[in-house]
Motif scaffolding. Structure first.
Motif, PDB file in Angstrom:
ATOM      1  N   TYR A  32       0.801  -1.271   0.010  1.00  0.00           N
ATOM      2  CA  TYR A  32       0.089   0.092  -0.067  1.00  0.00           C
ATOM      3  C   TYR A  32       0.724   1.217  -0.078  1.00  0.00           C
ATOM      4  CZ  TYR A  32      -4.480  -2.202   0.823  1.00  0.00           C
ATOM      5  OH  TYR A  32      -5.899  -2.850   0.583  1.00  0.00           O
ATOM      6  N   ALA A  33       0.340   2.465  -0.823  1.00  0.00           N
ATOM      7  CA  ALA A  33       1.033   3.526  -0.532  1.00  0.00           C
ATOM      8  C   ALA A  33       0.294   4.097   0.720  1.00  0.00           C
ATOM      9  CB  ALA A  33       0.718   4.535  -1.756  1.00  0.00           C
ATOM     10  N   MET A  34       1.094   4.694   1.340  1.00  0.00           N
ATOM     11  CA  MET A  34       0.441   5.413   2.779  1.00  0.00           C
ATOM     12  C   MET A  34       0.953   6.983   2.710  1.00  0.00           C
ATOM     13  SD  MET A  34      -0.615   2.562   4.262  1.00  0.00           S
ATOM     14  CE  MET A  34      -1.007   3.537   5.946  1.00  0.00           C
ATOM     15  N   ILE A  51       4.114   8.131   0.995  1.00  0.00           N
ATOM     16  CA  ILE A  51       5.288   7.344   0.854  1.00  0.00           C
ATOM     17  C   ILE A  51       4.886   6.224   0.039  1.00  0.00           C
ATOM     18  CG2 ILE A  51       5.213   6.321   3.189  1.00  0.00           C
ATOM     19  CD1 ILE A  51       8.182   6.047   2.929  1.00  0.00           C
ATOM     20  N   SER A  52       5.266   5.894  -0.912  1.00  0.00           N
ATOM     21  CA  SER A  52       4.752   4.551  -1.474  1.00  0.00           C
ATOM     22  C   SER A  52       5.325   3.248  -1.425  1.00  0.00           C
ATOM     23  CB  SER A  52       5.307   4.864  -3.246  1.00  0.00           C
ATOM     24  OG  SER A  52       6.704   4.552  -3.365  1.00  0.00           O
ATOM     25  N   SER A  53       4.852   2.353  -1.735  1.00  0.00           N
ATOM     26  CA  SER A  53       5.269   0.966  -1.296  1.00  0.00           C
ATOM     27  C   SER A  53       6.819   0.767  -1.853  1.00  0.00           C
ATOM     28  CB  SER A  53       4.380  -0.114  -2.352  1.00  0.00           C
ATOM     29  OG  SER A  53       4.414   0.098  -3.631  1.00  0.00           O
ATOM     30  N   SER A  54       7.229   1.488  -2.795  1.00  0.00           N
ATOM     31  CA  SER A  54       8.801   1.333  -3.170  1.00  0.00           C
ATOM     32  C   SER A  54       9.300   2.629  -2.475  1.00  0.00           C
ATOM     33  CB  SER A  54       8.632   1.517  -4.724  1.00  0.00           C
ATOM     34  OG  SER A  54       8.252   2.460  -5.070  1.00  0.00           O
ATOM     35  N   TYR A  55       8.629   3.127  -1.377  1.00  0.00           N
ATOM     36  CA  TYR A  55       9.574   4.196  -0.776  1.00  0.00           C
ATOM     37  C   TYR A  55       9.846   5.570  -1.465  1.00  0.00           C
ATOM     38  CZ  TYR A  55      10.164   0.884   3.098  1.00  0.00           C
ATOM     39  OH  TYR A  55      10.074  -0.218   3.835  1.00  0.00           O
ATOM     40  N   ASN A  56       8.967   5.833  -2.442  1.00  0.00           N
ATOM     41  CA  ASN A  56       9.119   6.992  -3.233  1.00  0.00           C
ATOM     42  C   ASN A  56       8.356   8.029  -1.901  1.00  0.00           C
ATOM     43  OD1 ASN A  56      10.624   6.531  -5.518  1.00  0.00           O
ATOM     44  ND2 ASN A  56       8.719   5.579  -6.492  1.00  0.00           N
ATOM     45  N   ILE A  57       8.973   9.163  -2.099  1.00  0.00           N
ATOM     46  CA  ILE A  57       8.240  10.181  -0.857  1.00  0.00           C
ATOM     47  C   ILE A  57       8.103  11.390  -1.780  1.00  0.00           C
ATOM     48  CG2 ILE A  57       8.690  11.598   0.946  1.00  0.00           C
ATOM     49  CD1 ILE A  57      10.123   9.194   2.185  1.00  0.00           C
ATOM     50  N   ARG A  66      10.802  20.512   6.776  1.00  0.00           N
ATOM     51  CA  ARG A  66      10.180  20.351   8.199  1.00  0.00           C
ATOM     52  C   ARG A  66       9.695  18.970   8.537  1.00  0.00           C
ATOM     53  NH1 ARG A  66       6.246  23.578  10.021  1.00  0.00           N
ATOM     54  NH2 ARG A  66       5.116  23.416   7.920  1.00  0.00           N
ATOM     55  N   PHE A  67       8.934  18.352   7.779  1.00  0.00           N
ATOM     56  CA  PHE A  67       8.393  17.150   8.108  1.00  0.00           C
ATOM     57  C   PHE A  67       8.844  15.935   7.485  1.00  0.00           C
ATOM     58  CE2 PHE A  67       3.736  18.668   8.963  1.00  0.00           C
ATOM     59  CZ  PHE A  67       4.211  19.662   9.726  1.00  0.00           C
ATOM     60  N   THR A  68       8.897  14.810   7.954  1.00  0.00           N
ATOM     61  CA  THR A  68       9.656  13.480   7.466  1.00  0.00           C
ATOM     62  C   THR A  68       8.643  12.465   7.581  1.00  0.00           C
ATOM     63  OG1 THR A  68      11.908  14.339   8.122  1.00  0.00           O
ATOM     64  CG2 THR A  68      11.622  11.913   7.510  1.00  0.00           C
ATOM     65  N   ILE A  69       8.346  11.701   6.413  1.00  0.00           N
ATOM     66  CA  ILE A  69       7.264  10.582   6.507  1.00  0.00           C
ATOM     67  C   ILE A  69       8.468   9.395   6.546  1.00  0.00           C
ATOM     68  CG2 ILE A  69       6.931  10.648   4.042  1.00  0.00           C
ATOM     69  CD1 ILE A  69       3.961   9.590   4.743  1.00  0.00           C
ATOM     70  N   SER A  70       7.960   8.208   7.154  1.00  0.00           N
ATOM     71  CA  SER A  70       8.599   7.221   7.016  1.00  0.00           C
ATOM     72  C   SER A  70       7.513   5.860   7.259  1.00  0.00           C
ATOM     73  CB  SER A  70       9.885   7.053   7.981  1.00  0.00           C
ATOM     74  OG  SER A  70       9.283   7.086   9.620  1.00  0.00           O
ATOM     75  N   ARG A  71       7.989   4.876   7.047  1.00  0.00           N
ATOM     76  CA  ARG A  71       7.055   3.631   7.245  1.00  0.00           C
ATOM     77  C   ARG A  71       8.005   2.462   7.702  1.00  0.00           C
ATOM     78  NH1 ARG A  71       4.258   2.218   1.833  1.00  0.00           N
ATOM     79  NH2 ARG A  71       3.412   0.516   2.954  1.00  0.00           N
ATOM     80  N   ASN A  73       7.501  -1.539   7.469  1.00  0.00           N
ATOM     81  CA  ASN A  73       6.546  -2.580   6.925  1.00  0.00           C
ATOM     82  C   ASN A  73       6.576  -3.664   7.940  1.00  0.00           C
ATOM     83  OD1 ASN A  73       5.953  -1.069   4.805  1.00  0.00           O
ATOM     84  ND2 ASN A  73       7.505  -2.324   3.329  1.00  0.00           N
ATOM     85  N   ALA A  74       7.293  -3.987   8.549  1.00  0.00           N
ATOM     86  CA  ALA A  74       7.377  -5.163   9.607  1.00  0.00           C
ATOM     87  C   ALA A  74       6.336  -4.899  10.573  1.00  0.00           C
ATOM     88  CB  ALA A  74       8.799  -5.284  10.240  1.00  0.00           C
ATOM     89  N   LYS A  75       5.956  -3.487  10.856  1.00  0.00           N
ATOM     90  CA  LYS A  75       5.053  -3.241  11.900  1.00  0.00           C
ATOM     91  C   LYS A  75       3.899  -2.774  11.549  1.00  0.00           C
ATOM     92  CE  LYS A  75       8.686  -2.214  15.565  1.00  0.00           C
ATOM     93  NZ  LYS A  75       9.431  -1.236  16.445  1.00  0.00           N
ATOM     94  N   SER A  76       3.637  -2.770  10.233  1.00  0.00           N
ATOM     95  CA  SER A  76       2.699  -1.970   9.461  1.00  0.00           C
ATOM     96  C   SER A  76       2.225  -0.671   9.989  1.00  0.00           C
ATOM     97  CB  SER A  76       1.471  -3.183   9.423  1.00  0.00           C
ATOM     98  OG  SER A  76       1.555  -4.300   8.975  1.00  0.00           O
ATOM     99  N   MET A  77       3.149   0.089  10.175  1.00  0.00           N
ATOM    100  CA  MET A  77       3.247   1.599  10.741  1.00  0.00           C
ATOM    101  C   MET A  77       3.750   2.569   9.690  1.00  0.00           C
ATOM    102  SD  MET A  77       3.631   1.040  14.801  1.00  0.00           S
ATOM    103  CE  MET A  77       3.035   2.795  14.934  1.00  0.00           C
ATOM    104  N   VAL A  78       3.202   3.715  10.032  1.00  0.00           N
ATOM    105  CA  VAL A  78       3.593   5.053   9.094  1.00  0.00           C
ATOM    106  C   VAL A  78       3.852   5.762  10.183  1.00  0.00           C
ATOM    107  CG1 VAL A  78       1.293   5.699   8.242  1.00  0.00           C
ATOM    108  CG2 VAL A  78       3.624   6.438   7.021  1.00  0.00           C
ATOM    109  N   PHE A  79       4.827   6.912   9.857  1.00  0.00           N
ATOM    110  CA  PHE A  79       5.041   7.817  10.962  1.00  0.00           C
ATOM    111  C   PHE A  79       5.220   9.214  10.153  1.00  0.00           C
ATOM    112  CE2 PHE A  79       5.856   4.799  13.964  1.00  0.00           C
ATOM    113  CZ  PHE A  79       6.452   3.721  13.463  1.00  0.00           C
TER     114      PHE A  79
END
Length: 116
Positions: A32-34, A51-57, A66-71, A73-79
């Protein structure tokens, strides 16, 4: 059934930081893209970061740098790490999951208030 739960919102002073988390269940998270969106009072919901499934941001211009998105996958979480917060960042922040067919799922949101 997709289930997204946001956490980490709150009250912070201008210039401060917050870290939002979104826990996902009911999906194969890694495909999933998140994203994070926000909606301020009286305004339409707007994209913050993707953030895409291939980590394109991608970031909106208003939060870039100022903001940073990350994911995780092992924990099924996005930040969403939010630094140098401004009063105009005040909004309800929503977690979004988009599948390969473009179907969106949403969390219920977490309120971020930036105020002195």
């Amino acid at each position: 059934q997709v289930h997204l739960v946001e956490s980490g919102g709150g009250l912070v002073q201008p210039g401060g930081s917050l870290r939002l988390s979104c826990s996902a269940s009911g999906i194969i998270f890694r495909v999933y893209a998140m994203g994070w969106y926000r909606q301020a009072p009286g305004k339409e919901r707007e994209l913050v970061a993707l953030i895409s499934s291939s980590y394109n941001i991608n970031y909106s211009d208003s939060v870039k740098g100022r903001f940073t998105i990350s994911r995780d996958n092992a924990k099924s979480m996005v930040f969403l790490q939010m630094n140098s917060l401004k009063p105009e960042d005040t909004a309800v922040y929503y977690c979004n999951a988009k599948n390969r067919f473009g179907v969106d799922s949403w969390g219920e949101g977490t309120l971020v208030t930036v105020s002195s």
